[in-house]
Design a protein around this motif. Sequence first.
Motif, PDB file in Angstrom:
ATOM      1  N   ILE A   4       1.493  57.346  55.797  1.00 17.13           N
ATOM      2  CA  ILE A   4       2.120  56.477  54.643  1.00 17.13           C
ATOM      3  C   ILE A   4       2.695  54.361  54.814  1.00 17.13           C
ATOM      4  O   ILE A   4       2.220  53.755  54.667  1.00 17.13           O
ATOM      5  CB  ILE A   4       2.758  57.479  53.782  1.00 17.13           C
ATOM      6  N   SER A   5       3.127  54.832  56.029  1.00 24.01           N
ATOM      7  CA  SER A   5       3.229  53.256  55.965  1.00 24.01           C
ATOM      8  C   SER A   5       1.956  52.059  56.807  1.00 24.01           C
ATOM      9  O   SER A   5       1.779  51.452  56.006  1.00 24.01           O
ATOM     10  CB  SER A   5       4.353  52.917  57.671  1.00 24.01           C
ATOM     11  N   PHE A   6       0.783  52.835  57.749  1.00 22.44           N
ATOM     12  CA  PHE A   6      -0.205  52.510  57.456  1.00 22.44           C
ATOM     13  C   PHE A   6      -0.600  51.947  55.794  1.00 22.44           C
ATOM     14  O   PHE A   6      -1.383  50.825  56.047  1.00 22.44           O
ATOM     15  CB  PHE A   6      -0.410  53.528  58.388  1.00 22.44           C
ATOM     16  N   TYR A   7      -1.323  52.944  55.426  1.00 17.73           N
ATOM     17  CA  TYR A   7      -1.809  52.817  54.321  1.00 17.73           C
ATOM     18  C   TYR A   7      -0.595  52.164  53.472  1.00 17.73           C
ATOM     19  O   TYR A   7      -1.477  51.318  53.039  1.00 17.73           O
ATOM     20  CB  TYR A   7      -1.250  54.387  53.426  1.00 17.73           C
ATOM     21  N   LYS A   8       0.178  51.929  52.875  1.00 17.29           N
ATOM     22  CA  LYS A   8       1.361  51.136  52.492  1.00 17.29           C
ATOM     23  C   LYS A   8       1.277  49.619  53.267  1.00 17.29           C
ATOM     24  O   LYS A   8       1.005  48.568  52.866  1.00 17.29           O
ATOM     25  CB  LYS A   8       2.854  51.371  52.557  1.00 17.29           C
ATOM     26  N   LYS A   9       0.880  48.836  54.398  1.00 14.52           N
ATOM     27  CA  LYS A   9       0.464  48.347  54.663  1.00 14.52           C
ATOM     28  C   LYS A   9      -0.239  47.611  54.222  1.00 14.52           C
ATOM     29  O   LYS A   9      -1.102  46.680  54.060  1.00 14.52           O
ATOM     30  CB  LYS A   9       0.932  48.165  56.557  1.00 14.52           C
ATOM     31  N   ILE A  10      -1.832  48.381  54.505  1.00 11.17           N
ATOM     32  CA  ILE A  10      -3.373  47.992  54.590  1.00 11.17           C
ATOM     33  C   ILE A  10      -3.047  47.481  52.778  1.00 11.17           C
ATOM     34  O   ILE A  10      -3.650  46.740  51.979  1.00 11.17           O
ATOM     35  CB  ILE A  10      -4.334  48.919  55.317  1.00 11.17           C
ATOM     36  N   LYS A  11      -2.267  48.682  51.342  1.00 11.38           N
ATOM     37  CA  LYS A  11      -2.677  47.957  50.494  1.00 11.38           C
ATOM     38  C   LYS A  11      -2.019  46.680  49.752  1.00 11.38           C
ATOM     39  O   LYS A  11      -2.369  46.346  48.980  1.00 11.38           O
ATOM     40  CB  LYS A  11      -2.546  49.362  49.629  1.00 11.38           C
ATOM     41  N   THR A  12      -0.874  47.287  50.727  1.00  9.97           N
ATOM     42  CA  THR A  12      -0.096  44.996  50.479  1.00  9.97           C
ATOM     43  C   THR A  12      -0.841  44.212  51.235  1.00  9.97           C
ATOM     44  O   THR A  12      -0.806  43.225  50.332  1.00  9.97           O
ATOM     45  CB  THR A  12       1.134  45.646  51.557  1.00  9.97           C
TER      46      THR A  12
END
Length: 149
Positions: free
Chosen positions: A5-13
């Motif tokens: 989830i952290s990786f996903y959010k970082k990519i989206k950000t």
Amino acid sequence: MSPFISFYKKIKTETYQIDRPVLVHCSTGVGRTGIFIAMSNLLDQAHFHQHIDFYKCVTLMKECRPQIIQTEEEYIFLHHVVNEVLRTSIDICTPIELDRKVASLTSPDNTEYLSMDGEVVEEYEVISYVKLCELLDQSVTYIDKEVQT
């Protein structure tokens, strides 16, 4: 799920202002890649349409890349991670409120996730059966049940 989830959010950000597709690829381009792409599609679907359809999303992805979600475990993980993101992203609070909430937490109740696994596995088996028949160029004769998520 937290690292994913952290990786996903970082990519989206990092990519929210990019108006081109983002290339996603793990070592083989199927398991983790498929989960990431499906997760992104499903969360966008939830945001724009207020509903999600795991079955349809994965089925459409498998039309382009048959091995995109390789195992039942990956399909189950996809359900869990999307539900976790949706459940936790709704509850926005200040750091002080977060400290209070964390202090008041009890151990998690995974009953909902555990009871869901059987249905999710059955749904994945339907997806796999349909795709196998298509790959073998045979008609699908079984599947008279509408799968719901």
